[in-house]
Design a protein around this motif. Structure first.
Motif, PDB file in Angstrom:
ATOM      1  N   SER A 127       9.120  11.124   5.757  1.00  0.00           N
ATOM      2  CA  SER A 127       9.098   9.672   5.934  1.00  0.00           C
ATOM      3  C   SER A 127      10.260   9.250   6.819  1.00  0.00           C
ATOM      4  CB  SER A 127       9.194   8.983   4.569  1.00  0.00           C
ATOM      5  OG  SER A 127       9.393   7.593   4.722  1.00  0.00           O
ATOM      6  N   THR A 129      12.518   6.535   8.615  1.00  0.00           N
ATOM      7  CA  THR A 129      12.896   5.149   8.380  1.00  0.00           C
ATOM      8  C   THR A 129      13.957   4.703   9.388  1.00  0.00           C
ATOM      9  OG1 THR A 129      14.625   5.772   6.798  1.00  0.00           O
ATOM     10  CG2 THR A 129      12.419   5.371   5.920  1.00  0.00           C
ATOM     11  N   ASP A 162       5.540   1.113   3.184  1.00  0.00           N
ATOM     12  CA  ASP A 162       6.441   1.197   2.033  1.00  0.00           C
ATOM     13  C   ASP A 162       5.663   1.170   0.722  1.00  0.00           C
ATOM     14  OD1 ASP A 162       8.601   1.274   3.755  1.00  0.00           O
ATOM     15  OD2 ASP A 162       9.098  -0.852   3.527  1.00  0.00           O
ATOM     16  N   GLY A 163       4.640   0.322   0.653  1.00  0.00           N
ATOM     17  CA  GLY A 163       3.834   0.244  -0.558  1.00  0.00           C
ATOM     18  C   GLY A 163       3.107   1.539  -0.847  1.00  0.00           C
ATOM     19  N   TRP A 164       2.527   2.129   0.188  1.00  0.00           N
ATOM     20  CA  TRP A 164       1.830   3.402  -0.010  1.00  0.00           C
ATOM     21  C   TRP A 164       2.793   4.509  -0.413  1.00  0.00           C
ATOM     22  CZ3 TRP A 164       2.256   7.311   4.060  1.00  0.00           C
ATOM     23  CH2 TRP A 164       1.766   8.538   3.627  1.00  0.00           C
ATOM     24  N   LEU A 165       3.942   4.621   0.269  1.00  0.00           N
ATOM     25  CA  LEU A 165       4.894   5.691  -0.041  1.00  0.00           C
ATOM     26  C   LEU A 165       5.433   5.568  -1.463  1.00  0.00           C
ATOM     27  CD1 LEU A 165       6.871   5.961   3.319  1.00  0.00           C
ATOM     28  CD2 LEU A 165       5.387   7.703   2.306  1.00  0.00           C
ATOM     29  N   GLU A 166       5.678   4.350  -1.909  1.00  0.00           N
ATOM     30  CA  GLU A 166       6.132   4.148  -3.289  1.00  0.00           C
ATOM     31  C   GLU A 166       5.079   4.638  -4.284  1.00  0.00           C
ATOM     32  OE1 GLU A 166       7.376   0.467  -6.295  1.00  0.00           O
ATOM     33  OE2 GLU A 166       7.277   0.129  -4.121  1.00  0.00           O
ATOM     34  N   GLN A 167       3.822   4.300  -4.002  1.00  0.00           N
ATOM     35  CA  GLN A 167       2.715   4.738  -4.853  1.00  0.00           C
ATOM     36  C   GLN A 167       2.566   6.252  -4.813  1.00  0.00           C
ATOM     37  OE1 GLN A 167      -1.002   3.006  -3.661  1.00  0.00           O
ATOM     38  NE2 GLN A 167      -2.155   3.864  -5.372  1.00  0.00           N
ATOM     39  N   GLU A 169       4.850   8.508  -4.099  1.00  0.00           N
ATOM     40  CA  GLU A 169       5.974   9.164  -4.765  1.00  0.00           C
ATOM     41  C   GLU A 169       5.803   9.117  -6.281  1.00  0.00           C
ATOM     42  OE1 GLU A 169      10.662   9.683  -3.727  1.00  0.00           O
ATOM     43  OE2 GLU A 169       9.834   7.653  -3.629  1.00  0.00           O
ATOM     44  N   ARG A 170       5.330   7.992  -6.800  1.00  0.00           N
ATOM     45  CA  ARG A 170       5.070   7.892  -8.243  1.00  0.00           C
ATOM     46  C   ARG A 170       4.001   8.887  -8.671  1.00  0.00           C
ATOM     47  NH1 ARG A 170       5.036   2.146  -7.624  1.00  0.00           N
ATOM     48  NH2 ARG A 170       2.770   2.212  -7.913  1.00  0.00           N
ATOM     49  N   ARG A 177      12.940  12.042   3.217  1.00  0.00           N
ATOM     50  CA  ARG A 177      13.244  10.801   3.929  1.00  0.00           C
ATOM     51  C   ARG A 177      14.239  11.097   5.057  1.00  0.00           C
ATOM     52  NH1 ARG A 177      10.957   6.557   1.337  1.00  0.00           N
ATOM     53  NH2 ARG A 177      10.433   6.863  -0.866  1.00  0.00           N
TER      54      ARG A 177
END
Length: 214
Positions: A127, A129, A162-167, A169-170, A177
Motif C-alpha cells: 500500500s 501512501t 482507505d476504506g477497502w484497505l481497512e476492511q 486488513e481486518r 505500507r
C-alpha cells in the motif's frame, strides 16, 4: 504456483514505477495496467456512461487473466494495481459518479466475486501512501496520453482506497505500507528496503491466504 504481490495506491502515487523496480531487484515477473492497450479505455474517456460497463468488465477480466498467468509462473508475481483495486476503488468510484447504473455495478460485483472464488487473493498488498497534495502534483505532471481519473477525483479515490484497505486488513490481508511521499524516481534509493519488507511479509509457499481481500 507463484505467489502474488499487488501494489496498490492512488492514481499518480507511483505504483507502476515501484512494480517495475521490484521486478528489477527481485526474482519476480510483473503485470502492468496496460491503459493504452485496452479496447474500451479511450472510448470510456470520451463517453463515460456508454462504455463504463464494458470498460470495467474488460479490466476485471484482464486482472484475473494476469493473476492466472503470474500464478502459473515459477517466479512470484508483482501486479500494478489489481483485481481488488479495479473493483473496490474504480468500479465503485464510477458508480458513484453515475457512469454505471446500479444493475451494472451489481453485475461487476458478481463478476468480481466469481473471479475471486476461482483465484486466491494476493499474498501481500503493498500500500503506497503520500499526502494528497504530493499525489496531485505527481498526477498533474506525469503526462499520460490517456487518463481516466481526474485531478479533482483523487480525494474520492483515496477515500475508497482507505476504506477497502481497512476492511481488507481486518479480514486478515497482509499489508506492507510504503511511504511514497519523498521523491525517489525509479525507487533507486528505497527499492532494496521495500523489497526486503515485501519478502519478509510473504508467507511460505503453500500457506493459506485470504480468499476475498475486501
Amino acid at each position: 504456483m507463484g505467489r502474488l504481490i499487488a501494489v496498490v495506491g492512488n492514481s499518480g502515487v507511483g505504483k507502476t514505477a515501484l512494480t517495475q523496480r521490484l521486478c528489477q531487484l527481485g526474482p519476480f515477473t510483473g503485470g502492468l495496467e496496460q491503459h493504452q492497450a485496452r479496447p474500451f479505455q479511450g472510448l470510456f474517456a470520451q463517453e463515460n456512461q456508454r462504455y463504463g460497463l464494458a470498460n470495467q468488465v474488460d479490466y476485471l477480466l484482464l486482472r484475473a487473466e494476469q493473476e492466472a498467468s503470474l500464478r502459473a509462473s515459477d517466479l512470484d508475481g508483482v501486479q500494478d494495481g489489481g483485481l481488488e483495486m479495479d473493483f473496490y476503488v474504480f468500479t465503485r468510484h464510477f458508480y458513484n459518479l453515475g457512469y454505471l447504473h446500479l444493475a451494472e455495478y451489481e453485475l461487476c460485483q458478481r463478476l468480481y466475486r466469481q473471479l475471486r472464488r476461482g483465484l486466491p487473493a494476493p499474498e501481500v498488498f503493498v500500500s503506497m501512501t503520500a499526502p494528497l497534495e504530493v499525489i496531485a502534483s505527481r498526477f498533474a505532471r506525469r503526462g499520460r496520453a490517456l487518463e481516466i481519473a481526474r485531478l479533482a477525483e483523487l480525494h474520492a479515490l483515496q477515500a475508497l482506497l482507505d476504506g477497502w484497505l481497512e476492511q481488507a486488513e481486518r479480514a486478515g490481508a497482509r499489508l506492507v505500507r510504503v511511504d511514497a511521499s519523498q521523491e525517489d524516481p525509479g525507487y533507486e534509493r528505497t527499492g532494496q528496503a521495500i523489497l526486503a519488507r515485501v519478502l519478509q511479509a510473504l508467507p511460505a509457499a503453500g500457506e493459506g491466504v485470504v480468499g476475498d481481500a475486501g
